[in-house]
Design a protein around this motif. Sequence first.
Motif, PDB file in Angstrom:
ATOM      1  N   GLU A  14       0.420  -1.730   0.224  1.00  0.00           N
ATOM      2  CA  GLU A  14      -0.012   0.497  -0.187  1.00  0.00           C
ATOM      3  C   GLU A  14       0.723   1.202   0.416  1.00  0.00           C
ATOM      4  O   GLU A  14       0.434   2.310   0.614  1.00  0.00           O
ATOM      5  CB  GLU A  14      -0.565  -0.047   1.318  1.00  0.00           C
ATOM      6  N   GLY A  15       1.763   1.320  -0.613  1.00  0.00           N
ATOM      7  CA  GLY A  15       2.581   2.396  -0.917  1.00  0.00           C
ATOM      8  C   GLY A  15       2.336   3.332  -1.905  1.00  0.00           C
ATOM      9  O   GLY A  15       3.389   4.041  -2.165  1.00  0.00           O
ATOM     10  N   VAL A  16       1.474   3.155  -2.773  1.00  0.00           N
ATOM     11  CA  VAL A  16       1.943   4.139  -3.754  1.00  0.00           C
ATOM     12  C   VAL A  16       1.289   5.252  -3.447  1.00  0.00           C
ATOM     13  O   VAL A  16       0.045   5.145  -3.032  1.00  0.00           O
ATOM     14  CB  VAL A  16       1.184   3.763  -4.888  1.00  0.00           C
ATOM     15  N   LYS A  17       1.228   6.307  -4.233  1.00  0.00           N
ATOM     16  CA  LYS A  17       0.782   7.829  -4.034  1.00  0.00           C
ATOM     17  C   LYS A  17       0.664   8.084  -5.909  1.00  0.00           C
ATOM     18  O   LYS A  17       1.447   8.062  -6.370  1.00  0.00           O
ATOM     19  CB  LYS A  17       1.725   9.001  -3.057  1.00  0.00           C
ATOM     20  N   GLN A  18      -0.175   8.781  -5.803  1.00  0.00           N
ATOM     21  CA  GLN A  18      -0.790   9.835  -7.468  1.00  0.00           C
ATOM     22  C   GLN A  18       0.266  10.803  -7.631  1.00  0.00           C
ATOM     23  O   GLN A  18       0.654  10.160  -9.021  1.00  0.00           O
ATOM     24  CB  GLN A  18      -2.055   9.870  -7.416  1.00  0.00           C
ATOM     25  N   GLY A  19       0.682  11.073  -6.840  1.00  0.00           N
ATOM     26  CA  GLY A  19       1.713  11.675  -6.822  1.00  0.00           C
ATOM     27  C   GLY A  19       3.066  11.715  -7.243  1.00  0.00           C
ATOM     28  O   GLY A  19       4.437  12.594  -7.733  1.00  0.00           O
ATOM     29  N   LEU A  20       3.595  10.228  -7.462  1.00  0.00           N
ATOM     30  CA  LEU A  20       4.948   9.579  -7.691  1.00  0.00           C
ATOM     31  C   LEU A  20       4.491   8.532  -8.166  1.00  0.00           C
ATOM     32  O   LEU A  20       5.504   7.728  -8.239  1.00  0.00           O
ATOM     33  CB  LEU A  20       5.051   8.614  -5.937  1.00  0.00           C
ATOM     34  N   ILE A  21       3.893   8.640  -9.333  1.00  0.00           N
ATOM     35  CA  ILE A  21       3.519   7.873 -10.387  1.00  0.00           C
ATOM     36  C   ILE A  21       3.780   8.443 -11.360  1.00  0.00           C
ATOM     37  O   ILE A  21       3.271   9.683 -11.918  1.00  0.00           O
ATOM     38  CB  ILE A  21       2.247   7.122 -11.071  1.00  0.00           C
ATOM     39  N   ILE A  22       5.018   7.635 -12.679  1.00  0.00           N
ATOM     40  CA  ILE A  22       5.410   8.940 -13.606  1.00  0.00           C
ATOM     41  C   ILE A  22       5.582   8.167 -15.045  1.00  0.00           C
ATOM     42  O   ILE A  22       5.343   7.062 -14.736  1.00  0.00           O
ATOM     43  CB  ILE A  22       7.211   9.216 -13.281  1.00  0.00           C
ATOM     44  N   PRO A  23       5.253   8.958 -15.705  1.00  0.00           N
ATOM     45  CA  PRO A  23       5.281   7.858 -17.332  1.00  0.00           C
ATOM     46  C   PRO A  23       6.997   7.995 -18.019  1.00  0.00           C
ATOM     47  O   PRO A  23       7.673   8.439 -17.123  1.00  0.00           O
ATOM     48  CB  PRO A  23       4.979   9.482 -18.403  1.00  0.00           C
ATOM     49  N   LEU A  24       7.385   6.679 -18.924  1.00  0.00           N
ATOM     50  CA  LEU A  24       8.160   6.508 -18.562  1.00  0.00           C
ATOM     51  C   LEU A  24       8.603   6.942 -20.466  1.00  0.00           C
ATOM     52  O   LEU A  24       7.184   6.709 -21.267  1.00  0.00           O
ATOM     53  CB  LEU A  24       8.534   5.099 -18.692  1.00  0.00           C
ATOM     54  N   GLY A  25       9.270   7.546 -21.221  1.00  0.00           N
ATOM     55  CA  GLY A  25       9.221   7.645 -22.639  1.00  0.00           C
ATOM     56  C   GLY A  25      10.998   7.209 -22.806  1.00  0.00           C
ATOM     57  O   GLY A  25      10.986   5.668 -22.675  1.00  0.00           O
TER      58      GLY A  25
END
Length: 257
Positions: free
Chosen positions: A225-236
């Motif tokens: 349960e460690g995921v926070k929305q502001g810590l999700i990044i796209p990869l290019g």
Amino acid sequence: MTDQRVVELFDEFMELTKDFIIRHGLRYEDYAAVTQYLIRVSEAGEWPLWMDNFLEATVDTTSYGDGPWTPSAIEGPYYKPGAPLLSRQPYTLPMRPDETGDKMLFRATVHNPAGEPLSAAVVDVWHATDKGLYSFIDAGMPEDFILRARVPVDENGSTEFRSIRPAPYEIPKDGPTGDLLNSVLGRHTWRPAHLHFRITAEGYKPLVTQLYFDGDPYLDSDCAEGVKQGLIIPLGKTEADGESWTLGQFAFVLQPQ
């Protein structure tokens, strides 16, 4: 010497536990089952894993605080202090000669809430292999700083490092922690792929956080349960040395002391 806060917290915790026992009418067989489970966790040496999996995310919400800075995230049980400070560019995390995985280039900036670069910051980063394994931790992995390093930033608070893209992984599932998740609670034991960071700069609180990758299948069901929305990044994608690299980027903002 008695710490009054510890006394108060312990007393309240015990009262809450006793109230829970009474409200649910727990019996001696329930008590014995819980006792035996706690003994199993201890004998398996899984208390750090158990605490990180079930409680650290909650402690994290009360520790770093919300504000105009990057959200914190759980450190987890796999951090090792003393990683090498990289000095030769291009900065590249230590790897085994036969390290497999997609080449990843990560670019970062470190600023304070006013947007001023923190040129003395150090970015301590660690992550799993493309098989979801950690050095020092998993069988077959070296007792060495593999995919672990400290990376300096320049006068603009910018840096970049090269590595490989980590994979999602399962926490140990054969012990009592995994058994509780799988067999008792009906949950899986997977964590989404992520990069760990511990970023320090004089005059600022250390930022311990993780970055996750958009599209990962476990973002919504992370067992810790460690995921926070502001810590999700796209990869290019980007080019370097005539090769194609997976590209990740993030602007870190530190909280003043």
